[in-house]
Scaffold this active site. Structure first.
Site, PDB file in Angstrom:
ATOM      1  N   HIS A 141       8.625   8.309  15.107  1.00 38.04           N
ATOM      2  CA  HIS A 141       7.935   7.857  14.894  1.00 38.04           C
ATOM      3  C   HIS A 141       6.723   8.439  14.114  1.00 38.04           C
ATOM      4  O   HIS A 141       5.145   8.405  15.312  1.00 38.04           O
ATOM      5  CB  HIS A 141       7.635   6.833  15.466  1.00 38.04           C
ATOM      6  CG  HIS A 141       7.214   5.232  15.357  1.00 38.04           C
ATOM      7  ND1 HIS A 141       6.848   3.966  14.914  1.00 38.04           N
ATOM      8  CD2 HIS A 141       5.555   5.551  13.752  1.00 38.04           C
ATOM      9  CE1 HIS A 141       6.333   3.238  14.422  1.00 38.04           C
ATOM     10  NE2 HIS A 141       5.365   3.979  13.691  1.00 38.04           N
TER      11      HIS A 141
ATOM     12  N   ARG B 284       0.792  -1.304   0.470  1.00 40.22           N
ATOM     13  CA  ARG B 284       0.259  -0.256  -0.080  1.00 40.22           C
ATOM     14  C   ARG B 284       0.865   0.861  -0.140  1.00 40.22           C
ATOM     15  O   ARG B 284       0.522   1.802  -0.879  1.00 40.22           O
ATOM     16  CB  ARG B 284      -1.257   0.220   1.353  1.00 40.22           C
ATOM     17  CG  ARG B 284      -1.799  -0.717   1.453  1.00 40.22           C
ATOM     18  CD  ARG B 284      -2.619  -1.053   2.431  1.00 40.22           C
ATOM     19  NE  ARG B 284      -2.084  -1.640   3.644  1.00 40.22           N
ATOM     20  CZ  ARG B 284      -2.285  -2.357   3.989  1.00 40.22           C
ATOM     21  NH1 ARG B 284      -3.931  -2.997   3.850  1.00 40.22           N
ATOM     22  NH2 ARG B 284      -1.310  -3.737   4.519  1.00 40.22           N
ATOM     23  N   ILE B 285       1.902   1.927   1.417  1.00 42.51           N
ATOM     24  CA  ILE B 285       2.794   2.620   0.889  1.00 42.51           C
ATOM     25  C   ILE B 285       4.002   2.857   0.294  1.00 42.51           C
ATOM     26  O   ILE B 285       3.754   3.968  -0.740  1.00 42.51           O
ATOM     27  CB  ILE B 285       3.273   2.769   1.988  1.00 42.51           C
ATOM     28  CG1 ILE B 285       2.110   2.312   4.042  1.00 42.51           C
ATOM     29  CG2 ILE B 285       3.913   4.505   2.385  1.00 42.51           C
ATOM     30  CD1 ILE B 285       2.386   2.939   5.284  1.00 42.51           C
TER      31      ILE B 285
ATOM     32  N   GLU C  31      11.738   1.784  20.705  1.00 42.78           N
ATOM     33  CA  GLU C  31      11.250   3.266  20.932  1.00 42.78           C
ATOM     34  C   GLU C  31      10.655   2.867  22.592  1.00 42.78           C
ATOM     35  O   GLU C  31       9.721   1.958  22.965  1.00 42.78           O
ATOM     36  CB  GLU C  31      10.324   3.085  19.644  1.00 42.78           C
ATOM     37  CG  GLU C  31      10.913   3.062  17.897  1.00 42.78           C
ATOM     38  CD  GLU C  31       9.625   3.709  16.888  1.00 42.78           C
ATOM     39  OE1 GLU C  31       8.221   3.178  17.584  1.00 42.78           O
ATOM     40  OE2 GLU C  31      10.315   3.621  15.733  1.00 42.78           O
TER      41      GLU C  31
ATOM     42  N   ASP D 242       9.851  -6.647  -4.449  1.00 46.90           N
ATOM     43  CA  ASP D 242       9.167  -7.691  -4.068  1.00 46.90           C
ATOM     44  C   ASP D 242       8.906  -8.409  -4.325  1.00 46.90           C
ATOM     45  O   ASP D 242       7.366  -8.878  -5.463  1.00 46.90           O
ATOM     46  CB  ASP D 242       7.669  -6.448  -3.949  1.00 46.90           C
ATOM     47  CG  ASP D 242       6.364  -6.931  -2.789  1.00 46.90           C
ATOM     48  OD1 ASP D 242       6.321  -8.331  -2.358  1.00 46.90           O
ATOM     49  OD2 ASP D 242       6.022  -5.682  -2.338  1.00 46.90           O
TER      50      ASP D 242
ATOM     51  N   ALA E 167       9.394   1.748   7.918  1.00 44.30           N
ATOM     52  CA  ALA E 167       8.617   1.372   7.861  1.00 44.30           C
ATOM     53  C   ALA E 167       8.542   1.603   9.545  1.00 44.30           C
ATOM     54  O   ALA E 167       7.141   1.497  10.633  1.00 44.30           O
ATOM     55  CB  ALA E 167       8.698   0.109   6.899  1.00 44.30           C
ATOM     56  N   ARG E 168       9.301   0.211   9.521  1.00 41.45           N
ATOM     57  CA  ARG E 168       9.536  -0.108  11.027  1.00 41.45           C
ATOM     58  C   ARG E 168      11.331  -0.392  11.629  1.00 41.45           C
ATOM     59  O   ARG E 168      12.167  -0.726  10.846  1.00 41.45           O
ATOM     60  CB  ARG E 168       9.257  -2.399  10.854  1.00 41.45           C
ATOM     61  CG  ARG E 168       7.947  -2.133  11.576  1.00 41.45           C
ATOM     62  CD  ARG E 168       7.273  -1.363  13.126  1.00 41.45           C
ATOM     63  NE  ARG E 168       5.781  -1.230  12.440  1.00 41.45           N
ATOM     64  CZ  ARG E 168       5.075  -0.235  12.539  1.00 41.45           C
ATOM     65  NH1 ARG E 168       5.529   0.281  12.396  1.00 41.45           N
ATOM     66  NH2 ARG E 168       3.744  -0.325  12.895  1.00 41.45           N
TER      67      ARG E 168
ATOM     68  N   ALA F 117       2.572   8.570  10.876  1.00 41.54           N
ATOM     69  CA  ALA F 117       1.135   8.547  11.136  1.00 41.54           C
ATOM     70  C   ALA F 117      -0.083   9.661  11.422  1.00 41.54           C
ATOM     71  O   ALA F 117      -1.383   9.682  11.685  1.00 41.54           O
ATOM     72  CB  ALA F 117       0.673   6.646  11.584  1.00 41.54           C
TER      73      ALA F 117
END
Ligand code: NAD
Ligand code: MLT
Length: 526
Positions: A278, A149-150, A260, A169, A230-231, A281
């Site tokens: 972070h 999605r992102i 975190e 991917d 992302a992470r 969002a």
């Protein structure tokens, strides 16, 4: 029902939770020990990325039924532990993707043009333009890792900057690469070799954690610029620090860290790292959407309804869910009939979908049937999440089949429940999307619209049977709403379905059961 919110969600979301009539407690930044102490009182917990929902928490969370992850990534949740316990995990995968994509792009540009560093410089009353020379994007190659999605939002947006976008991917079709005008890389190595900029957009998994490390930086273009929103850890942090110090990586834009919250990472000491806590969002729009969506999902899941974004059960688009809603209700009803009429242990469940329903998401409807089958004997311990696992653990085989048409009905779901000695059959159909009917029980044909309270009788087919049941129910002040009788051969056995307005006591059932010619009488609660 009680809901605990441990991380900030939009006020609009809290309002939705409160409006549901459930008790809502908000304890932002709760201490771990206090969380472990109080979680036993809660049916649902709403979290973001900090609260760890793991075995330690589950052990204390005796009543937990739903984990609401206000956001996308679920790497702070032990999914297996949740599924085992029938805890539904819901998230909001669509609500913040645009914000996350825009933030990734912001980091990419900010780091390529040294904007935060230059901002700090001038605010300290300095004016030295030579220190902040950046790099243009036009004509450069952007390598995206994870074209979900992102990743795909970033890809299409960066093409408008004149960038050539390539992606790695392995889990998506060639068609998806084509749809986004992105060149497919067969290996991560190929992407590393060709990219001027790299942005990672995979989830954090065993495979992706550390997927860009020392080995990958060795083959990267000198001066590559990297982004991770992302992470934490998808780009190995130590390897990144080294690659920056060695001059391989020219700059990095980072929004996420392995640990975190974090104020000690060595990345914070490097001038060419632009870093945010972070914030991917954190926009008004995303937080409103995330807050309201998660609140609705948690309330729905607690109310036993199907939710579109449940992570540990088949995910459904809202439209798909709308299309199968009636069938879910029918499936659950058909399932619920068995253990209220029969006791025998089940060995196999065969479900046949015929007609229009065969084209829909039948695996979810099968879940509804299994949920219905186990509910009378396991009560609230069964739900859409664990129904299949319960069947497996009880050694029950579940077999689905489909056929394009059924002669009599536009759609038909037929369930054969097979035990050691016999097969119990129940079938139903849906009219006008939501109007469900039971049309067959063990070969007896009906057209019953199920209601919460029903009586099912097997009797010898002879005059006076209906009258006697009616009289006994009348004496017990039970009002009959509808009655249907079905028989296969005149003078042999008949079956009666009565919908009644209230519960029927065991005493009344015994009175009816003692009438000569009544072979079996059961009260059904649906
Ligand atoms: P998504 O599931 O839509 O896409 C992830 C993609 O990664 C998929 O296409 C998948 O096939 C691919 N992938 C998985 N393993 C891979 C591997 N080994 N190699 C290459 N590709 C692989 O997810 P999304 O919604 O686009 O989210 C992407 C990431 O962004 C997630 O980690 C999510 O948690 C994170 N996120 C961060 C923020 C933030 O605030 N910074 C906000 C939202 C999402
Ligand atoms: C997410 O996965 O949705 C993001 O990390 C944002 C958040 O945790 O709020």
């Amino acid at each position: 029902m009680k809901i605990l919110v441990t991380e900030r969600i939009a006020d609009k979301g809290i309002e939705v939770l409160k409006k549901s009539g459930m008790t809502v407690d908000v304890e932002l930044g709760i201490e771990r020990q206090r969380l472990l102490d109080i979680i036993k009182d809660y049916d649902a917990i709403v979290i973001r990325s900090v609260t760890k929902v793991n075995e330690e928490l589950y052990k204390h969370a005796r009543n937990l039924k739903v984990v609401g992850r206000a956001g996308n990534g679920v790497d702070n949740i032990d999914m297996e532990g949740a599924t085992k316990r029938g805890i539904i995990v819901v998230n909001t995968p669509e609500s913040n993707v645009v914000s996350a994509a825009e933030h990734s792009i912001g980091l990419l540009i900010a780091s390529a043009r040294n904007i935060p560093q230059a901002n700090a410089h001038i605010k300290n009353r300095n004016w030295d333009r030579s220190k902040f020379r950046g790099e243009e994007l036009l004509g450069k190659t952007l390598g995206i890792v994870g074209l979900g999605r992102i990743g795909s939002l970033v890809a299409t947006r960066m093409q408008s900057f004149g960038m050539k976008v390539i992606a790695y991917d392995p889990y998506i079709t060639d068609q998806r690469f084509e749809n986004f005008g992105v060149e497919k890389m067969e290996t991560l190595e190929d992407l590393m070799k060709r990219s001027d900029f790299i942005s990672v957009h995979t989830p954090k998994t065993e495979e992706t954690f550390g997927m860009i490390g020392e080995k990958e930086f060795k083959i990267a273009k000198k001066g590559v610029r990297v982004v991770n929103a992302a992470r934490g850890g998808i780009i190995n942090e130590e390897a990144l620090v080294k690659a920056i110090k060695d001059g391989i990586v020219a700059s990095a834009g980072i929004d996420v860290l392995v640990d975190e919250p974090n104020t000690t990472s060595p990345l914070l000491d490097l001038d060419n790292v632009v870093i945010t806590p972070h914030l991917g969002a954190d926009t008004v729009e995303a937080q409103d959407k995330v807050g309201v969506t998660i609140a609705n999902e948690v309330v729905n899941a607690l109310s036993g309804n199907m939710v579109p974004n449940a992570v540990n059960m088949p995910t459904l688009q809202r439209k798909e869910l709308e299309d199968i809603k009636g069938y879910l209700k029918l499936g659950e009803t058909l399932g619920k009939i068995y253990h209220q009429l029969e006791k025998d242990a089940i060995e196999k469940v065969e479900v046949n979908y015929a007609g229009a329903v065969a084209k829909l998401g039948t695996s979810t409807i099968t879940l509804a049937i299994l949920k219905g089958i186990f509910e009378p004997i396991l009560k609230e311990r069964v739900n859409y999440v664990n129904a299949r696992l319960i069947a497996k653990n009880r050694g029950i085989k579940v077999i689905e089949s489909k056929q394009a048409e059924n002669g009599n009905y536009n759609n038909l779901i037929k369930v054969n429940i097979i035990t050691k000695d016999k097969t119990f059959t129940v079938a139903g159909t849906v009219f006008n999307k939501n109007d469900i009917r039971v049309v067959d029980v063990n070969g007896f044909q009906f057209d019953v619209a199920p209601t919460p309270y029903m009586l099912v009788a097997n009797n010898v087919d002879r005059p006076g049977m209906i009258g006697q049941i009616g009289t006994l129910l009348g004496v017990s002040k039970i009002n009959i709403a509808t009655m249907q009788v079905s028989r296969n051969v005149q003078g042999e056995q008949a079956m009666m379905f009565l919908t009644v307005d209230s519960e029927v006591s065991q005493e009344t059932l015994d009175l009816i059961g003692n009438v000569e010619g009544i072979l079996k009488i059961n009260f059904l609660k649906l």
